[in-house]
Design a protein around this motif. Structure first.
Motif, mmCIF file in Angstrom:
data_model
loop_
_atom_site.group_PDB
_atom_site.id
_atom_site.type_symbol
_atom_site.label_atom_id
_atom_site.label_comp_id
_atom_site.label_asym_id
_atom_site.label_seq_id
_atom_site.Cartn_x
_atom_site.Cartn_y
_atom_site.Cartn_z
ATOM 1 N N PHE A 2 -5.092 -20.228 34.587
ATOM 2 C CA PHE A 2 -5.016 -21.596 34.085
ATOM 3 C C PHE A 2 -3.649 -22.229 34.309
ATOM 4 O O PHE A 2 -3.552 -23.443 34.432
ATOM 5 C CB PHE A 2 -5.425 -21.667 32.607
ATOM 6 N N GLN A 3 -2.593 -21.407 34.381
ATOM 7 C CA GLN A 3 -1.263 -21.950 34.676
ATOM 8 C C GLN A 3 -1.236 -22.566 36.065
ATOM 9 O O GLN A 3 -0.659 -23.628 36.272
ATOM 10 C CB GLN A 3 -0.193 -20.845 34.570
ATOM 11 N N THR A 4 -1.873 -21.901 37.014
ATOM 12 C CA THR A 4 -1.922 -22.403 38.385
ATOM 13 C C THR A 4 -2.724 -23.695 38.454
ATOM 14 O O THR A 4 -2.298 -24.659 39.096
ATOM 15 C CB THR A 4 -2.553 -21.342 39.315
ATOM 16 N N ARG A 6 -3.306 -25.764 35.986
ATOM 17 C CA ARG A 6 -2.541 -26.792 35.267
ATOM 18 C C ARG A 6 -1.453 -27.373 36.156
ATOM 19 O O ARG A 6 -1.260 -28.589 36.212
ATOM 20 C CB ARG A 6 -1.931 -26.212 34.000
ATOM 21 N N ALA A 7 -0.754 -26.518 36.883
ATOM 22 C CA ALA A 7 0.312 -26.984 37.774
ATOM 23 C C ALA A 7 -0.262 -27.839 38.903
ATOM 24 O O ALA A 7 0.310 -28.876 39.254
ATOM 25 C CB ALA A 7 1.083 -25.797 38.341
#
Length: 94
Positions: A2-4, A6-7
């Motif tokens: 999810f960090q990827t 989100r970015a």
């Protein structure tokens, strides 16, 4: 994962914001274009800007569909189905 996502979405949203600001700037210059009888140039420019904003939003939706929902809708009306898919997900959040 999810960090990827989100970015990636943040980057796409930043580009949409930048393009929307360009559209607003051009619209603020309507008097300048009118005084030079260049309304058609302004209209063409705004149309291109709005198309870019819409394409950017569609890109966000495509990223969400692929990365979170597992894929894009299929068929001739996939654009419409994508909008419905995104609105259903939005409504489910509230």
């Amino acid at each position: 994962m999810f960090q990827t996502i989100r970015a990636l979405l943040a980057k796409e949203m930043s580009e949409i914001d930048r393009t929307a600001a360009i559209c607003q700037n051009r619209m603020a210059r309507v008097q300048e274009f009118t005084s030079r009888n260049e309304e058609d140039i302004l209209a063409d420019s705004l149309a291109a800007c709005l198309h870019s904003v819409y394409s950017g939003i569609e890109g966000l939706f495509k990223t969400i569909a692929v990365e979170i929902d597992g894929g894009l809708p299929k068929g001739d009306k996939w654009h419409k189905r994508l909008l419905v898919q995104m609105s259903v997900g939005y409504k489910a959040c509230f």
